[in-house]
Motif scaffolding. Sequence first.
Motif, PDB file in Angstrom:
ATOM      1  N   LEU A 133       0.812  -1.212   0.000  1.00  0.00           N
ATOM      2  CA  LEU A 133       0.000   0.000   0.000  1.00  0.00           C
ATOM      3  C   LEU A 133       0.854   1.274   0.000  1.00  0.00           C
ATOM      4  N   SER A 167      -3.834  -2.165  -4.534  1.00  0.00           N
ATOM      5  CA  SER A 167      -2.422  -2.123  -4.179  1.00  0.00           C
ATOM      6  C   SER A 167      -1.675  -1.190  -5.127  1.00  0.00           C
ATOM      7  N   ILE A 208      -7.596  -5.419  -3.705  1.00  0.00           N
ATOM      8  CA  ILE A 208      -7.452  -5.987  -2.360  1.00  0.00           C
ATOM      9  C   ILE A 208      -8.854  -6.187  -1.794  1.00  0.00           C
TER      10      ILE A 208
END
Length: 459
Positions: free
Chosen positions: A17, A134, A140
Amino acid sequence: MDSLNEVLLIEVDNDALEVTLKQNLSLPEELKLEDLTLFLEEHGIVYGISKETLEKIVSKEISLPVTVAQGEKPKHGIDACLWTVLEGFKGDSTEVTPGDEDKNLKQVINIPSVTAGTIVGKKINPTPEEKGVSVYGEEIKARPGKDLKLRTGKNTRISDDGMEIISMIDGQVSVEPKVVHVYPIFEVNGNLDLNFGNIDFVGNVNIRGNVPSGFEIKAKGDIRVHGSVESAELVSGGSIYIHQGVVAQGKGLIDAQGEIKTSFLNQANIRAKGDIHVSKSILHSKVETQGRLFCNQGKGNIVGGSISAGVEIVVNELGNHMSTPTELYIGLSESIVTAEKKYKIQLKEARDDVQKLGVLLKRIVTKEAEGSLNAQEKIMKLRIRNSLFESNKLMQEASEQLGELEELFASQDDVKVKIQRTIYPNTVLNFGKYKRKIISKHDHVLFRIEKSEIKFETL
């Protein structure tokens, strides 16, 4: 620009991230924005790139290391929950300011009665999840909020749309996790004494004075004591509220299926399935909750004894200047593990009994269909049906209890101890099979389990 692989280093966090750009060698003078963008893309970084940051790197306005890309963190949905009429009456108890603890607890004790037809609970629907992305551009996943089906309690019914719990009688509300009951009230207008003796009541019990040593109070609903409790035994199917605290000399027991709230505990034995709130002090006591323990209003100190909580402990001061031995258990206590074994055995035995009794009942019903039963066979049929009903009831109880315990087992990764002021030496923290003895004083710290090690961080 091929040389950038020698000049720059890319660091991606574990969750993919955040990307940090680090410098290995001096940046080339002819560096361009396109070079940096291409460099990141060659390493798979395609989402959340900050063009503004890259421009400042090129123009030498900022120096490395610096964050150059950020993904979108997933947002899990919020689980459905049960709002009850007590929350509207009590307000948010987490906002109590120092000095108001007694006032807040008195308000909790003075719960008003409700009339038949009153809405005593409402379902708050779950919220949807929001997926994340991501820095590699990959989705995600997030968890949606779990739904909740309202259940009827004692003397309550569910509305046709399944969203409200409605009282069927005039009485006083008692709240358990996911269930709301309305019970009749048994009231003692003063201290409990020999004129009343021990109390065993299918409802709420309200004592407007003290409970001396040696007395027993058992209630299907809540127990509210406006005074203090000595070494007595209080057992509640709901919650227990004691305004002026417990001084028990290591004897007696306070046991609630719901929550327990009081001002202080001194040499007391306390057990609750719900949360425990102690506003002032816990001294040399044995305390166990499957939920959270809060001792962080007023002085908010725990000294001596053994304290166990399934999820979290929040305290202002833990231990004291004299290094009095104080032990905390966080996560799975011995009693929870024992309870799981007990209900697994109960579930297996009940299932076996249901299967055997089902076979017997089928035989006798078949015989009845082929011809009449004699008197002894009719009695046997009735006994089998009663036994089958009881076994099904035991099986359902074991299944529900194991479901609740399963939630506790699943939450072990997030158990913690929050020290809002000071933790003193000679305090021992047990996180399941892991143990840490505190040998020096720490202020404003949070303890948690991480990679099989008890670690702490500053609040």
